[in-house]
Design a protein around this motif. Structure first.
Motif, PDB file in Angstrom:
ATOM      1  N   GLN A 129       0.619  -0.924   0.207  1.00  0.00           N
ATOM      2  CA  GLN A 129       0.241  -0.059  -0.216  1.00  0.00           C
ATOM      3  C   GLN A 129       0.981   1.242   0.230  1.00  0.00           C
ATOM      4  O   GLN A 129       0.775   2.202  -0.787  1.00  0.00           O
ATOM      5  N   GLU A 130       1.884   1.347   0.913  1.00  0.00           N
ATOM      6  CA  GLU A 130       2.785   2.156   0.801  1.00  0.00           C
ATOM      7  C   GLU A 130       3.509   2.675  -0.487  1.00  0.00           C
ATOM      8  O   GLU A 130       3.816   3.751  -0.852  1.00  0.00           O
ATOM      9  N   THR A 175       1.182   4.071  -2.989  1.00  0.00           N
ATOM     10  CA  THR A 175       0.752   5.694  -2.608  1.00  0.00           C
ATOM     11  C   THR A 175       2.232   6.442  -3.098  1.00  0.00           C
ATOM     12  O   THR A 175       1.876   7.300  -3.958  1.00  0.00           O
ATOM     13  N   VAL A 208      -7.176   3.113  -2.480  1.00  0.00           N
ATOM     14  CA  VAL A 208      -6.004   4.119  -2.360  1.00  0.00           C
ATOM     15  C   VAL A 208      -5.969   4.747  -3.602  1.00  0.00           C
ATOM     16  O   VAL A 208      -5.973   6.210  -3.707  1.00  0.00           O
ATOM     17  N   PHE A 228      -6.499   9.107  -5.028  1.00  0.00           N
ATOM     18  CA  PHE A 228      -5.626   9.702  -5.640  1.00  0.00           C
ATOM     19  C   PHE A 228      -6.573  11.238  -6.442  1.00  0.00           C
ATOM     20  O   PHE A 228      -7.677  10.972  -6.910  1.00  0.00           O
TER      21      PHE A 228
END
Lengths: 197, 75
Positions: free
Chosen positions: A42-43, A46, B71, B75
């Protein structure tokens, strides 16, 4: 260079989704923990999106995002103390001098027959990180030596030497698993243990 | 090519790396003639294929897929 955020997002999704499985597998082998692996992916996702403007369309997205994954792992997840939990390198690289006899099949065939997914994943989990990252990227995920060198920011000669040593360490661990299993099956575990000592 | 040379190039050969077509051909010719090396190459090829296949057999958890979708949407 992509102009709008929607264009960036669309391209990103197209490039990212086919790699999700590989990113998760690699994160899992590195962190040795499902929860941390999910967080690491997930990091990575991102961070990669934040840097997507620097990604040049048509270049190697796969290598680019794996580089972000491995850097994020080293910076945020890898603890030096992890090394303390592992046996010494000398011990791990010691050539297996004893291969027990198996009825009717070669020790090699016995090894191939008895290996389970859990054995292999446990064995990889127990390799020191500098060897594990090269083994996983090259042998599991299929990156070339050159791509692996670029992802990890190390010379190609270092990739080759770490890969060689990583293979030997992994094979030694697997030989040990296989020998123990086959000895147990034959009721000769004590004999095997005695010979190893 | 002798056994020592063939074994030294074993992993480069199996990994499909940095060998010239001539070097690959020499290894293949050696393997046709040398049973011991042929068995060693076969064992190593099988072992690494098994390792790869078992590692690839790791499904992506549905929780991660949901997180990733969320996620990307943010954005």
């Amino acid at each position: 260079m992509l102009k709008t955020k929607d264009e960036q997002k669309k391209l990103y999704q197209e490039l990212l989704l086919p790699e999700l499985g590989a990113l998760f597998r690699t994160a899992l082998r590195m962190t040795r923990n499902r929860e941390d692996a999910e967080d690491l992916v997930q990091e990575t996702i991102t961070k990669a999106f934040a840097a997507i403007e620097r990604f040049e369309k048509g270049t190697n997205f796969r290598a680019w995002i794996f580089k972000i994954l491995t850097n994020t792992f080293i910076n945020n997840y890898y603890r030096v103390r992890e090394r303390d939990k592992l046996p010494s390198l000398d011990e791990m690289e010691e050539e297996t001098s004893f291969q027990p006899a198996f009825e009717g099949i070669s020790p090699e065939q016995a090894l191939l027959n008895t290996l389970t997914k859990e054995d292999i994943q446990n064995a990889i989990d127990n390799i020191p990180i500098e060897f594990k990252s090269v083994v996983v990227l090259t042998l599991v995920e299929g990156f070339s030596y050159k791509e692996t060198a670029d992802i990890l920011d190390i010379p190609i000669g270092t990739v080759m030497s770490r890969l060689y040593r990583g293979r030997k360490i992994l094979q030694n661990i697997l030989w040990e698993y296989s020998s123990q299993k086959n000895s147990i099956e034959k009721g000769t575990n004590e004999e095997w243990t005695a010979k190893k000592q | 090519m002798d056994c020592k040379e063939a074994v030294a190039k074993l992993y480069l050969y199996l990994d499909g790396e940095v060998l010239t077509p001539q070097e690959r051909k020499e290894i293949e010719e050696h393997l046709k003639l040398c049973r011991k090396c042929c068995e060693k190459f076969e064992f190593e090829r099988n072992l690494w294929n098994i390792i790869k296949a078992k590692c690839l057999d790791t499904p992506v958890p549905s929780t991660l897929i949901s997180k990733v979708v969320s996620v990307i949407n943010s954005f």
